[in-house]
Design a protein around this motif. Structure first.
Motif, PDB file in Angstrom:
ATOM      1  N   SER A   3       0.675  -0.901   0.176  1.00 10.59           N
ATOM      2  CA  SER A   3      -0.236   0.091  -0.059  1.00 10.59           C
ATOM      3  C   SER A   3       1.210   1.424   0.039  1.00 10.59           C
ATOM      4  N   ARG A   4       0.443   2.379  -1.142  1.00 13.37           N
ATOM      5  CA  ARG A   4       1.917   3.155  -1.165  1.00 13.37           C
ATOM      6  C   ARG A   4       1.162   4.168   0.013  1.00 13.37           C
ATOM      7  N   TRP A   5      -0.387   3.937   0.360  1.00 18.21           N
ATOM      8  CA  TRP A   5      -1.063   4.748   1.285  1.00 18.21           C
ATOM      9  C   TRP A   5      -0.342   4.913   2.617  1.00 18.21           C
TER      10      TRP A   5
ATOM     11  N   ASP B  41      13.111   6.062  -2.528  1.00 19.46           N
ATOM     12  CA  ASP B  41      12.557   7.780  -2.397  1.00 19.46           C
ATOM     13  C   ASP B  41      12.295   8.595  -1.114  1.00 19.46           C
ATOM     14  N   ILE B  42      13.367   7.581   0.599  1.00 21.75           N
ATOM     15  CA  ILE B  42      13.135   8.592   1.517  1.00 21.75           C
ATOM     16  C   ILE B  42      14.318   9.615   1.310  1.00 21.75           C
TER      17      ILE B  42
ATOM     18  N   ALA C 237       7.327   6.402   5.537  1.00 23.70           N
ATOM     19  CA  ALA C 237       7.930   7.596   4.877  1.00 23.70           C
ATOM     20  C   ALA C 237       8.168   8.911   5.681  1.00 23.70           C
ATOM     21  N   ASP C 238       6.897   9.964   6.263  1.00 21.46           N
ATOM     22  CA  ASP C 238       6.701  11.003   6.546  1.00 21.46           C
ATOM     23  C   ASP C 238       7.485  10.802   8.145  1.00 21.46           C
ATOM     24  N   ILE C 239       7.169   9.750   8.486  1.00 19.91           N
ATOM     25  CA  ILE C 239       7.544   9.426   9.714  1.00 19.91           C
ATOM     26  C   ILE C 239       9.166   8.980  10.161  1.00 19.91           C
TER      27      ILE C 239
ATOM     28  N   THR D 234       3.287   3.583   2.804  1.00 20.46           N
ATOM     29  CA  THR D 234       4.257   4.098   2.608  1.00 20.46           C
ATOM     30  C   THR D 234       4.441   5.516   2.348  1.00 20.46           C
ATOM     31  N   ILE D 235       3.869   6.159   2.219  1.00 19.70           N
ATOM     32  CA  ILE D 235       3.681   7.714   1.809  1.00 19.70           C
ATOM     33  C   ILE D 235       3.667   8.237   3.917  1.00 19.70           C
ATOM     34  N   ARG D 236       2.423   7.416   4.272  1.00 20.58           N
ATOM     35  CA  ARG D 236       2.841   7.901   5.903  1.00 20.58           C
ATOM     36  C   ARG D 236       4.463   7.056   6.692  1.00 20.58           C
TER      37      ARG D 236
ATOM     38  N   ALA E  79      10.620   2.396  -2.312  1.00 22.64           N
ATOM     39  CA  ALA E  79      10.382   3.137  -0.793  1.00 22.64           C
ATOM     40  C   ALA E  79      11.738   3.511  -0.446  1.00 22.64           C
TER      41      ALA E  79
END
Lengths: 479, 411
Positions: free
Chosen positions: B176-178, B215-216, B184-186, B180-182, B212
């Motif tokens: 889930s990219r959803w 990207d981070i 990545a933010d943390i 992944t984004i969260r 991912a």
């Protein structure tokens, strides 16, 4: 056996048929309602943890192209585009396709957004009618306008797809407004299941009666006109109990053209929007199902009940008749064009369940209903009318219809509560009852006419009389 | 039959009435509750904030006790404010949450059978800065529900627990990219230890996780990982190579540019397209010849990104684009026209058409002739019709007539 006896026997058998049909249809509706109820509760729990702000701010969120086909939309187009430019989303572009308008649509856009011509080459993935020019905005770097020769909504969307830069695209009607977070919410299924999600639809609500300021719906209220309130109830029922249920069953055949998001490459792979149908949205989704099943791919076509697109609906019976005629014609054309899917196990739940449902109940249902009224008359003349049975049947059918409409109101009250006032709630409940006393029958009649139009190969888009979002509705719009 | 119908009518009618009563009663109850809570909040919030800004020891004492019915109101006030403030105020709000027993309630909520209760409890323990719950939260990283794991990891991140780093990185493997984004933010917010762990765990990750992770690294923009990222440019997987190009472009380390230029010759077009994009971000002048070649690439996206990169490089890139107007490749010419228009070169240059005869005017005429020869005259026609200076309009008309457009040229 005399003719009278034959007719009498036929009437009796038809009565049995109607009874079985009624029980089957309403059992299906009840099932869909229960499935929707569970799904909406589940959806609300999951939405609580959505973290939209993080997703919005992240540069890892997929960018999206918003496509707005416009034909003679000078009254609403600037407001619509303004609202689209204000959506909460990281990276997006808005592409308005002026499809051969002969009013001031292009001029209105040029003035509102300071457009200037650009010679933008683009990849012609889909064939379209001639593009006369592409415009960029001096005010908004992410706004493009395509001016093209009239080719219809499908052709305009295909031109927009050609010019779009991003992997997802969202189709929005030019008379619609989407809420600030709607795009984030509707893209969520793509992000959660990136390999499988092909198309996602969002809920469409009715803007008539609401206050719109600067491209935003700032106050939600029910419209004043009864015809519009009937449609509010109809939309609630169709979206909250219909599409939610079909989506859970992985058999969703319709994503509203007013607000849907698609994976661009998949749409290009199936040849884009079809020019041979009156409801390009329905046809595209059915074709995507067909294609994915042929490819044996795991895929999802999803409906999300929360994202909101506000759209203008007909205020007069004349315009409503035209709109419903087109919708039903499109349904018949699509079901006929893809008839090979019917009861075909190769297409799984779509072929064995959704397709037969749409053929038997959505396409032929209005015939059965209209025929039922005629048979009542015939029974009366034949002297075989069992008045008590008839009254009880009508009462059961009416009450069941009311129950389904009130269920939709209940789902709305449990979940999204867009109509907060007591007055509106009372109106919804009252009109949920009144809807069964004339409005439903009128729609059945429109659909029968539409079916006959398909048989006679009559095709018109049906002009929608726009009133615009900002101005009060003129009295003439109701007649 | 009629009895059955009669029963059906009565049953459906009763259900209808029941539903109506349910809707009305639910709405009435909810609105009454909300009004009561709002009224209590108006009264309690200033008292809580006075305590937060004061030096009293007990919040319960300051409020004169918290009735059972008021606990939800007090909790929402404390949680709202604890997210907005820092320093002593935050510590006091966290202390208040502990003193009033909320922290213990959240800890027991972690054992709930309902996943959303576990997720909410984990999230609130993070907000409350409950250090003593760190071990419980670490245990939640094994929860079967991804949402709970993410909340627990985020809470651990908020508590400053390095225990969360490794499970969070491994959670990047979830498709889930959803999520992944969260995540990545943390991770991005956690800083240096994350980079080392990311690089260390990279070989164990799936391709999705690897992408991912790269990207981070690009988002963190640390030059320390540049060498490692450069090595990824030669990875076997094309998406890894493409994301490495992207990350190097995001970091903006000019020394990486020659390596990225080499990626313009990659056999896979997504890598070439991403390399072109990265070079535009790096604004590396040495890449201009390679980018000019890439504008003739057989793949549309590589051409578009390369032309865009030339525009982003600035004046030397614009000169290269102008030279491309003479290119034999139609696609390259069209991309060059678009970029020169977007950079404002066309609009700026044609102003000289109204000036005296001289090199400036001849340059302007030359440009217009090339645009006409390329068949890209949409903007010229518009200027011919709308330019405020009649001399420019006239000159454009003459030039367009002198050099007729080629027919049927399309990109």
């Amino acid at each position: 056996m005399s003719w009278i006896e034959i007719a009498t026997r036929a009437v009796v058998w038809f009565n049995y048929f109607v009874l079985v049909y009624f029980i089957l249809l309403n059992t299906l509706y009840l099932g869909l309602f229960l499935v929707s109820l569970v799904e909406i509760v589940r959806f609300l729990r999951r939405t609580f943890f959505s973290d939209y702000r993080q997703i919005l701010q992240s540069d890892m969120t997929w960018p999206i192209s918003i496509l707005v086909p416009a034909h003679n939309e000078e009254k609403t187009i600037a407001e619509t585009v303004r609202s689209l430019l204000m959506v909460n989303y990281g990276e997006f572009e808005v592409i308005v396709v002026n499809d051969g308008s002969n009013d001031g649509t292009l001029a209105c856009l040029r003035e509102a957004f300071e457009l200037r011509r650009i010679d933008r080459p683009y990849k012609r993935s889909l064939p379209t009618r001639e593009v006369r020019g592409v415009y960029g905005s001096l005010l908004h770097a992410n706004l493009r306008v395509i001016d093209k020769v009239k080719g219809g909504k499908s052709d305009a969307l295909n031109a927009g797809i050609n010019l779009s830069r991003y992997p997802l695209f969202c189709s929005i009607d030019a008379d619609s407004i989407i809420e600030e977070n709607a795009l984030l919410r509707v893209v969520k299924p793509f992000m959660e299941h990136p390999q499988e999600t092909v198309a996602v639809g969002g809920i469409v609500r009715i803007v008539n009666g609401c206050e719109v300021r600067d491209g935003k719906v700032v106050r939600v209220e029910l419209p004043d006109r009864p015809l519009a309130i009937f449609q509010v109830i109809e939309y609630l029922r169709a979206f909250l109990t219909g599409r939610v249920g079909w989506s859970v069953l992985r058999s969703l055949l319709i994503i509203s053209g007013a607000f849907g998001v698609y994976r661009k490459q998949d749409v290009i792979d199936v040849g884009g929007y079809s020019l041979n149908t009156d409801t390009e949205d329905l046809e595209l989704v059915v074709r995507l199902h067909e294609h994915m099943r042929h490819q044996k791919r795991r895929y999802r076509v999803v409906f999300v009940p929360d994202p909101v697109c506000w759209t203008e609906i007909p205020n007069s019976v004349r315009v409503l008749a035209r709109q419903r005629n087109r919708w039903h014609r499109g349904l018949v054309q699509t079901l006929w064009a893809h008839r090979g899917m019917m009861l075909n196990p190769r297409y799984g739940g779509i072929g064995l369940f959704a397709f037969p449902y749409f053929v038997c109940f959505e396409m032929l249902g209005p015939f059965v209903e209209t025929l039922g009224y005629l048979v009542v008359l015939l029974s009366f003349f034949l002297g075989v009318l069992d008045l008590q049975f008839l009254l009880l049947f009508v009462a059961a059918a009416g009450l069941y219809g009311i129950f389904l409409s009130v269920s939709a109101v209940l789902l709305e009250e449990m979940s999204f509560r867009r109509y907060p006032s007591w007055v509106d709630l009372t109106k919804l409940l009252v009109f949920a009852v009144l809807e069964n006393l004339g409005y439903r029958q009128m729609l059945a009649f429109f659909k029968v006419r539409a079916f006959l139009d398909v048989v006679r190969r009559r095709r018109t888009w049906g002009r929608m009389d726009r009133t615009g979002f900002g101005d009060p509705l003129p009295a003439s719009a109701d007649r | 039959m009629q009895e059955i119908l009669l029963a059906a009518v009565v049953a459906v009618g009763a259900v209808f009435l029941g539903l109506t009563v349910l809707i009305v009663a639910t709405k009435a109850w909810r609105e009454t509750r909300d009004r009561w809570r709002a009224a209590r909040r108006r009264e309690l919030e200033p008292r809580i904030l006075r305590w937060v800004h004061g030096d009293g020891t007990s919040v319960e004492g300051a409020l004169g006790g918290v009735a059972r019915s008021e606990r939800a109101v007090v909790e929402s006030v404390l949680l709202d404010h604890v997210q907005r403030v820092r320093g002593v105020e935050r510590d006091r709000l966290a202390y208040a949450l502990d003193e009033l027993g909320f922290v213990e309630r959240y800890r027991s909520g972690l054992q709930s059978g309902r996943w959303w209760t576990r997720a909410i409890s984990a999230e609130r323990l993070g907000m409350a800065g409950a250090l003593r719950a760190a071990r419980d939260l670490a245990g939640m990283l094994e929860d079967p529900v991804p949402e709970v794991r993410i909340r627990a990891a985020a809470a651990l991140g908020a508590l400053g627990g390095e225990a969360a780093v490794r499970p969070l990185i491994l959670a990047l493997d979830e498709p889930s990219r959803w999520s992944t984004i969260r995540i990545a933010d943390i991770l991005t917010g956690m800083g240096q230890p994350v980079l080392e762990e990311l690089v260390g765990l990279f070989p164990r990750m799936t391709v999705h996780g690897k992408l991912a992770a790269i990207d981070i690294l690009g988002r963190v923009r640390s030059v320390e990982v540049v060498d490692w990222l450069r090595a990824r440019l030669w990875n076997d997987h094309r998406d890894v190579r493409a994301r490495a190009c992207h990350a190097l472009g995001a970091i903006g380390d000019a020394d990486s540019a020659p390596a990225v230029v080499q990626m313009l010759r990659d056999p896979e077009w997504p890598v070439r397209a991403m390399a072109a994009k990265a070079l535009g971000r790096l604004r590396f002048h040495g890449a201009i010849p390679a980018l000019a070649l890439a504008v003739r690439d057989p793949e549309w996206w590589v051409r578009a990104n390369a032309a865009e990169a030339l525009r982003r490089i600035g004046d030397p890139g614009l000169v290269a684009l102008e030279l491309l107007l003479d290119d034999a490749d139609t696609f390259a010419r069209h991309q060059a026209v678009l970029m020169l228009q977007e950079a404002g070169v066309v609009d700026q240059r044609i102003e000289a058409l109204a000036g005296p005869d001289g090199p400036e005017r001849r340059r302007a005429e030359g440009l217009v002739e090339k645009l006409v020869a390329a068949g890209q005259v949409g903007r010229l026609r518009e200027l011919e019709a709308t330019h405020p200076d009649p001399a420019v309009r006239r000159a454009l008309g003459v030039l367009r007539e002198r050099a007729p457009e080629p027919a049927g040229v399309r990109s």
